[in-house]
Design an enzyme around this catalytic site. Structure first.
Site, mmCIF file in Angstrom:
data_model
loop_
_atom_site.group_PDB
_atom_site.id
_atom_site.type_symbol
_atom_site.label_atom_id
_atom_site.label_comp_id
_atom_site.label_asym_id
_atom_site.label_seq_id
_atom_site.Cartn_x
_atom_site.Cartn_y
_atom_site.Cartn_z
ATOM 1 N N CYS A 240 3.381 7.070 8.451
ATOM 2 C CA CYS A 240 4.667 6.550 8.927
ATOM 3 C C CYS A 240 5.848 7.166 8.175
ATOM 4 C CB CYS A 240 4.659 5.024 8.869
ATOM 5 S SG CYS A 240 5.849 4.288 9.995
ATOM 6 N N HIS B 123 -0.549 2.158 10.310
ATOM 7 C CA HIS B 123 -0.774 1.343 9.119
ATOM 8 C C HIS B 123 -2.024 0.486 9.336
ATOM 9 C CE1 HIS B 123 3.271 2.059 7.482
ATOM 10 N NE2 HIS B 123 3.750 1.824 8.677
#
Ligand code: GLN
Length: 248
Positions: A97, A197
């Site tokens: 990310c 995630h």
């Protein structure tokens, strides 16, 4: 705690700044999946102002809010040459990310401020209106193998790939890089970026072992990784995929 002779070294970049959504769990998975095989891992944590070791075999950056990224971006730019050199020499680089975005050419955040990336991945990211949030399931392809990978995303950034990299995979569920092209992540050589995630690796043992296999080969260990009993990991993977399948 390490067991057996040192097998490989992992450089964890900015553990105090880029560690959103328990991304630190990815380091624990690498440690345990090596220990379960009698191998060992040395983790080198590198923060702001610290030199970046050139002799690690896997370099890792987790995710972070725009403000966390702003705190590290200029420092990472100063580490760009040795990090790119390590990747060119065969080290694995994994960015999640916010870490993914900074491995690219740059990230223009929600405040309009553009943060420099290191250009290891040919991607450009700009924050869009609203956040791309939810479960992700994709068909990921690495080393000629395609497997489903599951995770969770929460990002404002919309990432577009240039010709210098390919997507990590095609989405079955989720928004992915930009909510438009049906793809997620980016791969160039042994450098991988992803929005997932969770943390990413516990529920994706195939991905974890693929990255570890690359890193171990770079460290000179060419024997194949012995299989592990991944029943728990596979159950967690299946549960995440099922949950994603129930949601629009
Ligand atoms: N701050 C970045 C974004 O919003 C990355 C977020 C993250 O790491 N979860 O796109």
């Amino acid at each position: 705690m390490t067991t057996g002779p040192l097998s490989m070294r992992l450089c964890h970049l900015y553990p105090d700044h880029l560690n959103i959504y328990a991304d630190r769990g990815n380091i624990a998975v690498c440690q345990r999946r090596l220990e379960w095989r009698g191998l060992s891992l040395e983790v080198v944590e590198v923060g702001l102002g610290d030199p970046i070791p050139a002799d690690c075999h896997l370099y890792y950056l987790g995710g972070g809010q725009d403000r966390d990224q702003a705190l590290v971006a200029e420092d990472l730019e100063r580490k760009a040459d040795p990090l790119r050199q390590a990747a060119e020499d065969g080290a694995v680089v994994l960015g999640v990310c916010g870490g993914y975005q900074l491995l690219g050419r740059g990230y223009a955040g929600s405040d309009g401020r553009r943060l420099p990336g290191i250009g290891l991945l040919d991607v450009e990211t700009t924050a869009g209106a609203g956040r791309l949030v939810g479960d992700v399931v994709l068909d990921a392809t690495l080393s000629g193998q395609t497997r489903t990978v599951v995770g969770y995303e929460n990002h404002a950034g919309r990432t577009h790939l240039g010709p210098g990299c390919t997507p990590l995979g095609r989405l079955r569920r989720g928004h992915g890089n930009n909510g438009e092209d049906g793809c997620e992540g980016a791969v160039a050589g042994h450098s991988v970026g992803t929005y997932m995630h969770g943390p990413l690796l516990p529920k994706n043992p195939w991905l974890a072992d693929t990255l570890l296999g690359w890193a171990l080969a770079h460290a000179g260990h060419t024997e194949r990784l012995a299989p592990l009993d991944d029943q728990l990991e596979k159950s967690a993977h299946a549960a995440a995929a099922a949950r994603a399948g129930k949601k629009r």
